[in-house]
Motif scaffolding. Structure first.
Motif, PDB file in Angstrom:
ATOM      1  N   ASP A  25      27.258  79.516   9.080  1.00  0.00           N
ATOM      2  CA  ASP A  25      27.812  80.216  10.220  1.00  0.00           C
ATOM      3  C   ASP A  25      28.766  80.572  10.167  1.00  0.00           C
ATOM      4  OD1 ASP A  25      27.967  79.804  12.667  1.00  0.00           O
ATOM      5  OD2 ASP A  25      28.942  78.584  13.158  1.00  0.00           O
ATOM      6  N   LEU A  26      29.979  80.344   9.585  1.00  0.00           N
ATOM      7  CA  LEU A  26      31.104  80.840   9.113  1.00  0.00           C
ATOM      8  C   LEU A  26      31.154  82.493   8.374  1.00  0.00           C
ATOM      9  CD1 LEU A  26      32.753  78.070  10.882  1.00  0.00           C
ATOM     10  CD2 LEU A  26      34.307  78.570   9.282  1.00  0.00           C
ATOM     11  N   GLY A  27      29.862  81.774   7.265  1.00  0.00           N
ATOM     12  CA  GLY A  27      29.709  83.088   6.995  1.00  0.00           C
ATOM     13  C   GLY A  27      29.145  84.075   7.559  1.00  0.00           C
ATOM     14  N   PHE A  28      28.387  83.975   7.661  1.00  0.00           N
ATOM     15  CA  PHE A  28      26.999  84.910   8.572  1.00  0.00           C
ATOM     16  C   PHE A  28      28.021  85.835   9.929  1.00  0.00           C
ATOM     17  CE2 PHE A  28      24.186  86.004  11.806  1.00  0.00           C
ATOM     18  CZ  PHE A  28      22.870  87.133  10.889  1.00  0.00           C
ATOM     19  N   MET A  29      28.942  84.840  10.631  1.00  0.00           N
ATOM     20  CA  MET A  29      29.770  85.475  11.180  1.00  0.00           C
ATOM     21  C   MET A  29      30.509  86.306  10.629  1.00  0.00           C
ATOM     22  SD  MET A  29      28.733  84.766  13.990  1.00  0.00           S
ATOM     23  CE  MET A  29      27.347  84.492  13.595  1.00  0.00           C
ATOM     24  N   VAL A  31      37.082  82.697   5.049  1.00  0.00           N
ATOM     25  CA  VAL A  31      37.422  82.777   6.304  1.00  0.00           C
ATOM     26  C   VAL A  31      37.712  81.560   7.290  1.00  0.00           C
ATOM     27  CG1 VAL A  31      36.377  82.335   8.518  1.00  0.00           C
ATOM     28  CG2 VAL A  31      34.904  83.711   6.903  1.00  0.00           C
ATOM     29  N   THR A  32      38.143  80.228   6.338  1.00  0.00           N
ATOM     30  CA  THR A  32      39.463  79.801   6.574  1.00  0.00           C
ATOM     31  C   THR A  32      40.363  80.290   5.923  1.00  0.00           C
ATOM     32  OG1 THR A  32      38.194  78.075   4.202  1.00  0.00           O
ATOM     33  CG2 THR A  32      37.571  77.936   6.794  1.00  0.00           C
ATOM     34  N   ALA A  33      40.682  80.303   4.746  1.00  0.00           N
ATOM     35  CA  ALA A  33      41.359  81.347   3.868  1.00  0.00           C
ATOM     36  C   ALA A  33      42.556  82.015   5.148  1.00  0.00           C
ATOM     37  CB  ALA A  33      41.785  81.799   2.576  1.00  0.00           C
ATOM     38  N   TYR A  34      41.331  83.085   5.349  1.00  0.00           N
ATOM     39  CA  TYR A  34      42.327  84.034   6.405  1.00  0.00           C
ATOM     40  C   TYR A  34      42.543  83.911   7.965  1.00  0.00           C
ATOM     41  CZ  TYR A  34      42.361  87.266   2.263  1.00  0.00           C
ATOM     42  OH  TYR A  34      42.672  88.028   1.063  1.00  0.00           O
ATOM     43  N   ALA A  35      41.912  82.773   8.279  1.00  0.00           N
ATOM     44  CA  ALA A  35      41.905  82.161   9.413  1.00  0.00           C
ATOM     45  C   ALA A  35      42.971  82.329   9.905  1.00  0.00           C
ATOM     46  CB  ALA A  35      41.246  81.031   9.678  1.00  0.00           C
ATOM     47  N   THR A  36      44.246  81.966   9.332  1.00  0.00           N
ATOM     48  CA  THR A  36      45.865  81.333  10.682  1.00  0.00           C
ATOM     49  C   THR A  36      46.498  83.099  10.132  1.00  0.00           C
ATOM     50  OG1 THR A  36      46.817  81.215   7.502  1.00  0.00           O
ATOM     51  CG2 THR A  36      46.725  79.494   9.840  1.00  0.00           C
ATOM     52  N   VAL A  37      45.883  84.662   9.633  1.00  0.00           N
ATOM     53  CA  VAL A  37      46.638  85.209   9.894  1.00  0.00           C
ATOM     54  C   VAL A  37      45.842  86.648   9.926  1.00  0.00           C
ATOM     55  CG1 VAL A  37      47.852  85.274   7.770  1.00  0.00           C
ATOM     56  CG2 VAL A  37      45.921  86.181   6.758  1.00  0.00           C
ATOM     57  N   ASP A  38      44.584  86.922  10.737  1.00  0.00           N
ATOM     58  CA  ASP A  38      43.548  87.282  10.940  1.00  0.00           C
ATOM     59  C   ASP A  38      42.698  86.821  11.986  1.00  0.00           C
ATOM     60  OD1 ASP A  38      41.479  90.314   9.239  1.00  0.00           O
ATOM     61  OD2 ASP A  38      40.293  89.072  10.637  1.00  0.00           O
ATOM     62  N   GLN A  39      42.970  87.981  12.974  1.00  0.00           N
ATOM     63  CA  GLN A  39      42.349  87.414  14.242  1.00  0.00           C
ATOM     64  C   GLN A  39      40.812  87.530  14.326  1.00  0.00           C
ATOM     65  OE1 GLN A  39      42.369  90.577  17.582  1.00  0.00           O
ATOM     66  NE2 GLN A  39      42.561  92.260  15.537  1.00  0.00           N
ATOM     67  N   ILE A  94      36.589  83.444  14.383  1.00  0.00           N
ATOM     68  CA  ILE A  94      35.421  83.183  13.673  1.00  0.00           C
ATOM     69  C   ILE A  94      35.766  81.374  13.220  1.00  0.00           C
ATOM     70  CG2 ILE A  94      33.976  82.905  11.770  1.00  0.00           C
ATOM     71  CD1 ILE A  94      34.326  85.492  11.319  1.00  0.00           C
ATOM     72  N   ILE A  95      36.558  80.899  13.535  1.00  0.00           N
ATOM     73  CA  ILE A  95      36.489  79.345  13.475  1.00  0.00           C
ATOM     74  C   ILE A  95      36.413  78.696  14.009  1.00  0.00           C
ATOM     75  CG2 ILE A  95      37.531  79.848  11.510  1.00  0.00           C
ATOM     76  CD1 ILE A  95      40.351  78.782  12.268  1.00  0.00           C
ATOM     77  N   ALA A  96      37.972  79.618  15.785  1.00  0.00           N
ATOM     78  CA  ALA A  96      38.053  79.138  17.396  1.00  0.00           C
ATOM     79  C   ALA A  96      36.678  79.480  17.241  1.00  0.00           C
ATOM     80  CB  ALA A  96      38.610  80.226  17.829  1.00  0.00           C
ATOM     81  N   ASP A  97      35.720  80.142  17.296  1.00  0.00           N
ATOM     82  CA  ASP A  97      34.017  79.670  18.071  1.00  0.00           C
ATOM     83  C   ASP A  97      33.645  78.520  17.414  1.00  0.00           C
ATOM     84  OD1 ASP A  97      34.651  81.919  19.807  1.00  0.00           O
ATOM     85  OD2 ASP A  97      33.353  83.294  18.568  1.00  0.00           O
ATOM     86  N   ALA A  98      33.367  79.059  16.481  1.00  0.00           N
ATOM     87  CA  ALA A  98      32.626  77.045  15.100  1.00  0.00           C
ATOM     88  C   ALA A  98      32.581  76.156  16.346  1.00  0.00           C
ATOM     89  CB  ALA A  98      32.974  78.062  14.001  1.00  0.00           C
ATOM     90  N   ALA A  99      34.051  75.933  15.953  1.00  0.00           N
ATOM     91  CA  ALA A  99      35.131  74.821  16.227  1.00  0.00           C
ATOM     92  C   ALA A  99      34.441  74.064  17.556  1.00  0.00           C
ATOM     93  CB  ALA A  99      37.205  75.048  16.572  1.00  0.00           C
ATOM     94  N   ASP A 100      34.234  75.392  18.412  1.00  0.00           N
ATOM     95  CA  ASP A 100      33.818  74.823  20.197  1.00  0.00           C
ATOM     96  C   ASP A 100      32.405  74.413  19.762  1.00  0.00           C
ATOM     97  OD1 ASP A 100      35.169  74.450  22.954  1.00  0.00           O
ATOM     98  OD2 ASP A 100      33.094  76.486  22.964  1.00  0.00           O
ATOM     99  N   GLU A 101      31.391  75.487  19.103  1.00  0.00           N
ATOM    100  CA  GLU A 101      30.014  74.436  18.508  1.00  0.00           C
ATOM    101  C   GLU A 101      29.958  72.791  17.947  1.00  0.00           C
ATOM    102  OE1 GLU A 101      27.301  75.866  19.530  1.00  0.00           O
ATOM    103  OE2 GLU A 101      27.745  77.970  20.048  1.00  0.00           O
ATOM    104  N   TYR A 118      39.930  74.942  10.169  1.00  0.00           N
ATOM    105  CA  TYR A 118      38.821  75.017  11.307  1.00  0.00           C
ATOM    106  C   TYR A 118      38.644  74.251  11.074  1.00  0.00           C
ATOM    107  CZ  TYR A 118      34.270  74.831  12.253  1.00  0.00           C
ATOM    108  OH  TYR A 118      32.945  74.224  12.078  1.00  0.00           O
ATOM    109  N   ARG A 119      39.709  72.798  10.525  1.00  0.00           N
ATOM    110  CA  ARG A 119      39.756  71.214  10.666  1.00  0.00           C
ATOM    111  C   ARG A 119      39.961  71.016  11.253  1.00  0.00           C
ATOM    112  NH1 ARG A 119      38.209  66.078   8.915  1.00  0.00           N
ATOM    113  NH2 ARG A 119      39.871  64.343   9.038  1.00  0.00           N
ATOM    114  N   ASP A 120      41.799  71.363  11.750  1.00  0.00           N
ATOM    115  CA  ASP A 120      42.283  71.126  12.583  1.00  0.00           C
ATOM    116  C   ASP A 120      42.162  72.047  13.881  1.00  0.00           C
ATOM    117  OD1 ASP A 120      44.069  70.494  11.341  1.00  0.00           O
ATOM    118  OD2 ASP A 120      45.478  72.195  10.397  1.00  0.00           O
ATOM    119  N   LEU A 121      41.571  73.046  14.278  1.00  0.00           N
ATOM    120  CA  LEU A 121      40.882  73.517  15.054  1.00  0.00           C
ATOM    121  C   LEU A 121      39.008  72.246  15.974  1.00  0.00           C
ATOM    122  CD1 LEU A 121      40.610  77.036  14.842  1.00  0.00           C
ATOM    123  CD2 LEU A 121      42.261  76.003  17.093  1.00  0.00           C
ATOM    124  N   PHE A 122      38.713  71.962  14.908  1.00  0.00           N
ATOM    125  CA  PHE A 122      38.151  71.215  15.621  1.00  0.00           C
ATOM    126  C   PHE A 122      37.694  69.896  15.837  1.00  0.00           C
ATOM    127  CE2 PHE A 122      36.069  70.430  11.147  1.00  0.00           C
ATOM    128  CZ  PHE A 122      35.848  69.319  10.917  1.00  0.00           C
TER     129      PHE A 122
END
Length: 309
Positions: free
Chosen positions: A156-160, A213-221, A226-233, A265-269
Motif C-alpha cells: 500500500d505504501l509503495g503503491f501510493m 516512504v517511511t524514510a522521507y515521511a518526517t521531511v516530505d509532506q 501516505i503514512i498518515a492515510d495508511a495509519a488510519d487504515e 509510520y509505526r509511531d502513527l499507527f
C-alpha cells in the motif's frame, strides 16, 4: 516403566518458504527446518503437501508425531480446511489417530504472542491483515489480495508512492528529494515506462518502496500523507476486530518487518491503536510462527480438523 515421548509438529507455510518446528511433551524445541513454499494460493494442494513432507524430511532430528498443525497461507474456509486435513493425516510422519489441525497462517501469528489462540494479531509486511479470537469466536479484517489494496501494508505504501511519482512526472506534484529517491529506486524517468510498470506490477517490488516512504515521511509532506492515510487504515482494521469480538482489553501482537520497524509510520499507527482503547496491550512475537504452530498442535483437542474461519 518409562513412558514414550510424544512429539508435536507445527508448520508455517507461506508463498516463498515453509518452516517446520518439532517439539516434545515438555514443549522443548527438538528440531527446526525450512522448505519450499506451501501456501495454497501460491501452489497446488499436492505441491503444498509435498513441501510439508520435504520440510519435515529436512529436520535434523525426526520423530513420528502425535499431533500436527499447519498454518498456511491461502486457507480460506471449511472446504480448504477439510480437504487439507484429510490429506495431511495420510502423510507418512503422522501417526495413526494423530490430532490434525489446519488453519490460515494468521493463527500462527496470533499464537506467536504466548502460544495460545486468544487475543489479536496485526500483520504488517508486504501485505496486511488483522485477526482475533475471543471466547471461541474469530474475526478477520483485510488480507484479501494486493489488488484489493492491502491497506496499511508495504504494498500500500509503495503503491501510493508510485501514484505520487506519476504526478511528479507530469507536473501535478513538485519534484523533491523524495521523488528523486523513488526515481533512483525505480529507474524510471518517463511516462511510457511508468505506464508499462503499472501494467506489469509486481507486489514484492512495489512493497520494497515502503522504506523510502517511511524514510522521507518526517521531511516530505507527500510521504507523510501516505503514512498518515495508511495509519488510519490500520486503525480501522484493528478497531473493527476489537469491537466485533467484544474485547474489553487484550494483547495485540504485531507481526511483520514493516509493523515492527522503528519508523514514524509505526509511531502513527500505534497512536491510532491506543485511541481505540488504552486496554489494548501492544506486544511483539515471543515465539517463531512455526514454534507457535507446534504449540497449537500440542493443545489440539482429540478430534480431527480445524476451526472454521
Amino acid at each position: 516403566m518409562t513412558m514414550a515421548t510424544s512429539y508435536y509438529l507445527g508448520f508455517d507455510g507461506g508463498g516463498t518458504k515453509t518452516r517446520a518446528c518439532l517439539i516434545d511433551d515438555a514443549g522443548r524445541v527438538v528440531s527446526e527446518a525450512f522448505g519450499p513454499a506451501s501456501s495454497i494460493d501460491t501452489v497446488s494442494l499436492e505441491t503444498s503437501l509435498a513441501s510439508l513432507t520435504a520440510t519435515y524430511d529436512a529436520l535434523p532430528e525426526k520423530h513420528p508425531v502425535s499431533a500436527v498443525f499447519a498454518g498456511l497461507g491461502g486457507i480460506a474456509g471449511t472446504r480448504d480446511i477439510e480437504r487439507y486435513a484429510t490429506a495431511l493425516k495420510k502423510l507418512p510422519f503422522v501417526l495413526e489417530g494423530a490430532r490434525v489441525g489446519v488453519e490460515n497462517d494468521v493463527n500462527n501469528a496470533l499464537a506467536s504472542n504466548n502460544g495460545t489462540l486468544e487475543g489479536m494479531t496485526l500483520i504488517i509486511g508486504t501485505g496486511s491483515v488483522c485477526f482475533g479470537i475471543h471466547e471461541g469466536k474469530s474475526w478477520r479484517t483485510g488480507g484479501y489480495h494486493y489488488k484489493e489494496g492491502d491497506a496499511g501494508s508495504g504494498f500500500d505504501l509503495g503503491f501510493m508512492a508510485l501514484k505520487h511519482y506519476a504526478r511528479v512526472i507530469d507536473g501535478r506534484h513538485p519534484a523533491s528529494d523524495f521523488s528523486a529517491a523513488l526515481r533512483t529506486a525505480l529507474g524510471i524517468t518517463d511516462f511510457p515506462t511508468l505506464v508499462q510498470y503499472f501494467d506489469t506490477i509486481n507486489r514484492t517490488a512495489v512493497a520494497k518502496l515502503a522504506p523510502i516512504v517511511t524514510a522521507y515521511a518526517t521531511v516530505d509532506q507527500y510521504a507523510y500523507k501516505i503514512i498518515a492515510d495508511a495509519a488510519d487504515e490500520i486503525r480501522l482494521l484493528v478497531e473493527t476486530v476489537y469491537r466485533r469480538l467484544g474485547f474489553d482489553g487484550c494483547d495485540l501482537v504485531i507481526v511483520g518487518s514493516l509493523g515492527n520497524a522503528d519508523t514514524a509510520y509505526r509511531d502513527l499507527f500505534l497512536q491510532n491503536i491506543r485511541k481505540i482503547s488504552p486496554a489494548i496491550r501492544i506486544a511483539k512475537p515471543f515465539y517463531d510462527p512455526a514454534h507457535a504452530a507446534a504449540l497449537i498442535a500440542k493443545s489440539l483437542p482429540d478430534k480431527p480438523g480445524g476451526k472454521e474461519m
